[in-house]
Enzyme design. Structure first.
Site, PDB file in Angstrom:
ATOM      1  N   GLU A  86       0.814  -1.222   0.000  1.00 48.43           N
ATOM      2  CA  GLU A  86       0.000   0.000   0.000  1.00 48.43           C
ATOM      3  C   GLU A  86       0.845   1.269   0.000  1.00 48.43           C
ATOM      4  O   GLU A  86       0.446   2.282  -0.576  1.00 48.43           O
ATOM      5  CB  GLU A  86      -0.951   0.011   1.214  1.00 48.43           C
ATOM      6  N   GLN A 149      -9.477  -6.103  11.779  1.00 45.04           N
ATOM      7  CA  GLN A 149      -8.905  -5.153  10.826  1.00 45.04           C
ATOM      8  C   GLN A 149      -9.570  -3.772  10.899  1.00 45.04           C
ATOM      9  O   GLN A 149      -9.706  -3.082   9.900  1.00 45.04           O
ATOM     10  CB  GLN A 149      -8.955  -5.701   9.400  1.00 45.04           C
ATOM     11  N   LYS A 198     -17.996  -0.528   5.041  1.00 50.13           N
ATOM     12  CA  LYS A 198     -18.292  -1.619   4.104  1.00 50.13           C
ATOM     13  C   LYS A 198     -19.783  -1.692   3.789  1.00 50.13           C
ATOM     14  O   LYS A 198     -20.176  -1.887   2.628  1.00 50.13           O
ATOM     15  CB  LYS A 198     -17.807  -2.945   4.686  1.00 50.13           C
TER      16      LYS A 198
END
Length: 629
Positions: A86, A149, A198
């Site tokens: 990333e 996460q 999400k």
């Protein structure tokens, strides 16, 4: 506070009011884009990116951001480049933005995916680079529960973003994307983070593109105050020893032509900072070079002896000023910057001007001409006599390598001389970065990309990848050190698999060069943990075989990643190897240049000392006499 949540029950907070230089276009999308029903939030996100003109996203998928990757697969307008880390995605977005003048985009998942972007975001923030970082977040109901996460990426990046958003309602996605790109690109550019839950990406929504950006409190100032411009013109023409101190804001404003016009109109000498190289042609007779810790003696001393400094898009950072209380003791200061927070932050301004650099220079040229027509202006012959004396006595130079070896400066100089016209150069951080800034000639802006404010090792390769993606027709050379190269070289695989044929010069001296230089100068040559090879290391001045870093073998590493690997150890082969690298355009090329480890960067102003103590070479301090005392 520059974070807000897009919960429909609460209005968004006003974004940061930080104004800044106009550097990139304001990509607010297609006015009147047709509304569309039956989309998921993720589909709305990809549609929104297309509306603001995004053609490339650098990123890696993961659980929380996975809903966005499904419609991304179907997009014909937005290309995704799958990076290997990333951090590489973030630096690639920065390189893309610096090379093209457009907003760069990177994308990552929640938790460690998002936190791996932090270094690149901080880097973009320090150098005022417009990027938008999009991150997935755990479902909104799980935020704050320490879910798998989960990381508060908005909180983490609060000090290093121009603005950031947490989106929990899919209806807000088009508006947030439009605002994010507007904020990133306008005023003083900078990174904006958009964190999307999400479930907001999974739920159904109706796509509505905003007709305009409604951002109360965000009003970047571009136009200078006319009275201040007139005062600046009077000061400039009345000064006996004026200097234009040019920073990266001039590059970002696209004001290089206006800068050249002002300089030639007034005959005033020009210095360009590390972030401004190319804003004024290196070959121009009025260019004194780069000021600062490793700047030219003429540039450093001109600022010290000046009676007027006109600072344009520069921030008087410590690497330029040296010990601040001794910097430019004779000078009045005109400080022009788009960000009012920069003016007076480090050095008091006698005349502050908040404005975009191009707008200011355009008006200042008119004001100077008006003053000149009325007879204003001084003869700068004596000033130029002094400047040219310093230039002639203390030019940039370097010692040859020990017999049969390569000098790193020689390698970099020849790469610059043999590069095709319009080549873009990126650099890591350290000695090779400084040598590149000194020995490559920069005639145009946005052809020199480096990590200035943050000094991020590992910047060069992914930034070159981003620059080449944005400018596929240009040659892109990454000038890297063997230490920096080992931090992000995994992106060579990305380049090889995505037809991004960058060229990488590894300046391989087998040590962490700049740290070793400081150990040589300030730590009694005690080389603690700066050797990158397993062989014996000599004390300074002792002879030993030139080795460089051999574990890993950079040629074999390059070939393992689908690139062409070359090595050069003999000065007699230097031009042929560089020309071979320039001729290969179907794959990335890595050239391992084995150079001697004891080369140093000169001139130098030691950290924390006065610029008056600049050293031309080790133990050699210029003699300036008492010209201005």
């Amino acid at each position: 506070m520059n974070t807000h949540t897009t919960d429909r029950a609460h209005g968004p907070e006003a974004p940061s009011t930080t104004p800044a230089p106009r550097t990139t276009t304001d990509d607010t999308g297609t006015p009147g884009a047709v509304a569309e029903t039956g989309l998921t939030g993720a589909q709305s996100l990809i549609r929104s990116l297309a509306e603001v003109g995004v053609d490339t996203v650098f990123g890696i998928p993961g659980g929380a951001v996975l809903p966005a990757y499904d419609p991304l697969m179907d997009s014909t307008r937005v290309r995704h480049v799958l990076v290997r880390h990333e951090q590489g995605a973030g630096h690639a977005a920065t390189g893309y933005a610096q090379a093209t003048g457009r907003v760069g985009v990177c994308m990552a998942t929640s938790g460690p995916g998002a936190t791996n972007l932090v270094t690149a975001i901080a880097d973009a923030y320090m150098d005022s680079v417009p990027i938008v970082a999009i991150t997935g977040q755990v479902p909104s109901a799980m935020i704050g529960t320490d879910a798998f996460q989960e990381a508060d990426i908005c909180g983490i990046t609060l000090p290093i973003t121009k603005h950031n958003y947490l989106v929990t309602d899919p209806d807000d996605i088009p508006r947030v994307i439009a605002e994010a790109f507007h904020i990133a690109a306008t005023g003083r550019p900078g990174p904006v983070l958009v964190d999307i839950a999400k479930d907001a990406m999974q739920r159904q929504t109706t796509f509505h593109w905003p007709q305009r950006n409604d951002l109360p409190g965000y009003r970047p100032i571009a136009k200078p105050h006319t009275k201040q411009v007139r005062q600046a013109a009077k000061l400039l023409l009345a000064a006996e020893r004026p200097v234009l101190y040019v920073g990266g804001g001039v590059v970002k404003a696209g004001a290089d032509e206006e800068l050249k016009a002002l300089a030639e109109l007034t005959g005033v000498p020009v210095t360009t900072t590390l972030m401004a190289l190319g804003a004024f042609p290196d070959s121009h007779p009025q260019h004194l070079g780069m000021p600062g810790m490793h700047g030219t003696v003429a540039a450093v001393t001109a600022l010290q002896k000046a009676d007027l400094i006109v600072a344009l898009g520069a921030r008087f950072d410590d690497r330029v000023t040296g010990r601040l209380d001794s910097f430019a003791p004779y000078a009045k200061v005109v400080h022009a910057d788009i960000d009012p927070a920069e003016i007076g932050k480090n050095r008091r301004a006698d005349l502050p001007i908040v404005a975009d650099a191009r707008d200011l220079l355009t008006e200042l040229i008119i004001a100077v001409r008006t003053e000149q027509e009325s007879g204003a202006g001084r003869d700068l012959t004596a000033w130029w006599k002094q400047l040219n004396d310093w230039r002639n006595r203390y030019p940039l130079s370097y010692d040859p390598a020990p017999a049969g070896g390569l000098a790193p400066q020689q390698v970099i100089e020849r790469i610059g001389q043999l590069a095709p016209e319009g080549t873009v150069f990126t650099a890591g951080v350290g000695q090779h970065q400084m040598w590149a800034s000194q020995f490559i000639g920069f005639e145009r802006p946005a052809r020199w990309l480096n990590s200035g404010g943050a000094g991020t090792m590992g910047y060069a390769v992914p930034a070159a990848m981003g620059a080449k993606t944005g400018l596929p027709g240009s040659t892109v050379w990454a000038i890297d050190g063997d230490g920096c190269f080992q931090m992000t070289n995994q992106e060579l695989a990305t380049c090889a698999l995505n037809n991004i044929p960058i060229k990488v010069a590894v300046i391989n001296n087998g040590v962490l060069g700049m740290v070793r230089q400081w150990q040589s100068l300030f730590y009694d040559q005690r080389y603690s943990n700066t050797v990158l090879h397993s062989g014996p290391t000599a004390g300074e001045g002792e002879e030993r075989p030139v080795r460089g870093t051999r574990v890993p073998d950079f040629v074999l590493l390059a070939e393992a990643m689908g690139c062409v690997g070359l090595r050069c150890e003999d000065p007699a082969d230097l031009d042929a190897v560089i020309e071979k690298a320039n001729s290969i355009n179907d794959r990335p090329v890595v050239v391992d240049f084995i150079v001697h480890e004891d080369a140093m960067v000169w001139p130098m102003v030691a950290a924390g000392t006065s610029n008056d103590e600049v050293q031309f070479a080790r133990g050699i301090r210029p003699d300036f006499g008492d010209e201005t005392d």
